[in-house]
Design an enzyme around this catalytic site. Structure first.
Site: not given
Ligand code: GDD
Ligand code: MG
Length: 367
Positions: A106, A157, A217
């Protein structure tokens, strides 16, 4: 080098757009988001790509197929239950035997993956993590580094009291295959909360690759709108087409001479823009949309095949596919899921999020 793109999240914060459409497939400049990510990878000569999917797997594979059209080779893995970021990569282990790239699915970024790879090799790192500066680290993973650029701490977070830096995990990693030994099979497991902190405890060399390249993001509707706007204004070095005021019109679209369009605006193919209709950028109109006489679209994103009635007004909003807005209706700062119908003259409360298939006004409520 191969890449795994994580596209299995629920996209909860981007609802109602992600009820029928996976987050990775929401249109950005009239192309599924993932196409932009794949284009970035192939621009750095990364053409073997594994999509780790969960929720709403079908539309991705149905649309992108084997990837040939985009000049890449795509493989698909589907999780029965969400495995978390690391569990999802472990699930792809059979595809990975050399250093590989992991991407959150994303993120739109201009990150220099080639330079990052060079640094990873030069430093003989077990893991290299891209970092980006943000104004509010509390929605991300905070990462502390030392003077040599080695990662010293992860804090997913953080609360504001815990914020010690504005540098966060940008969601792009280069990993050595031995990292897989630390991830259990078919178990929900997280890079951010488990694998990386564990590697640090073991004293493994984890390096940061800080970058100020464009990065966002698309986690929520505001960020999704911002990405579209930023690209229209040419903020990404990969999309210089807009230059801030350009109007681009797709094939077979008909625009009445009295319509007023101010850029930056992207209008898809097979659209109709009626007499004295106004489109004020930044705006994206998806393919097959009908914008009737005198309608006004301002600073909004409209997905495919929407019908906007005469004199209707849409500002600061996202209108998903196949919506039908009655004449003189007003939609401000709102998000409409697919197939929403709005009655003639109806004024939606600003800031609304409307679920797919809803008819406004809803039964029993007055227009
Ligand atoms: N296959 C799979 N399975 N993908 C997953 C799963 C899962 O169980 N859970 C999450 N994802 C994918 C989401 O689709 C997304 O593309 C990515 O992993 C990150 O998940 P998010 O839910 O968007 O996390 P976030 O935005 O809260 O936090 C993450 O991204 C940040 C940067 O945008 C973390 O990596 C943070 O450390 C980081 O700063
Ligand atoms: Mg994200």
């Amino acid at each position: 080098m191969k890449a795994v793109i994580l596209v299995g999240g629920q996209g909860t914060r981007l609802r109602p757009l992600t009820i029928n459409t996976p987050k990775a497939m929401v249109p950005v400049l009239n192309k599924p988001f993932l196409e932009h990510v794949i284009g970035h990878l192939s621009g750095h000569n990364i053409r073997d790509i594994i999509l780790a999917q969960g929720h709403l797997a079908q539309p991705i594979e149905g649309y992108l197929g084997d990837g040939r059209r985009l000049g890449v080779r795509l493989s698909y893995i589907v999780e029965d239950a969400p495995l978390g970021t690391a569990g999802a990569v472990k699930n792809a282990q059979k595809h990975l035997d050399d250093s590989f790239l992991v991407l959150n699915g994303d993120i739109f970024t201009d990150l220099d993956i080639s330079a990052m790879t060079g640094l990873h090799r030069q430093r003989k790192a077990t893991a290299t993590i891209a970092l980006t500066p943000v104004a509010d680290p509390t929605s991300y993973g905070l990462i502390e580094t030392n003077a040599q650029g080695r990662v010293t701490r992860f804090l997913e977070k953080p609360s504001w009291e815990q914020v010690t830096t504005n540098m966060i995990n940008a969601g792009t990693y280069i990993l050595e295959p031995e990292v897989m030994a630390h991830i259990p099979e078919q178990t929900e497991f997280s890079f951010e909360r488990q694998v990386f902190p564990m590697l640090l405890d073991r004293g493994e060399p984890i390096y940061a690759y800080p970058s100020t390249a464009y990065w966002i993001d698309i986690g929520n509707p505001e960020k999704y709108l911002q990405l579209n706007r930023d690209l229209l204004y040419g903020k990404s070095s990969r999309y210089r087409l807009a230059q801030g005021k350009e109007v681009s019109v797709g094939e077979n679209s008909r625009i009445q001479p009295t319509a007023r369009i101010t850029g930056p605006a992207l209008i898809g193919e097979n659209c109709y823009i009626g007499r004295k209709a106004t489109i004020k950028g930044p705006a994206v109109i998806g393919p097959g949309c009908q914008i009737q006489d005198g309608a006004i679209i301002e600073q909004s994103i409209i997905w495919s095949a929407a019908q906007i009635g005469a004199g209707a007004k849409v500002t600061g909003s996202i209108i998903a596919a196949h919506c039908r807005l009655g004449a003189d209706s007003i939609i401000e700062e709102s998000v409409l899921g697919d197939n929403v119908t709005v009655a003639t003259g109806y004024r939606l409360k600003p800031g609304s999020q409307i679920w797919p298939g809803t008819r406004l006004p809803e039964q029993g409520k007055k227009a």
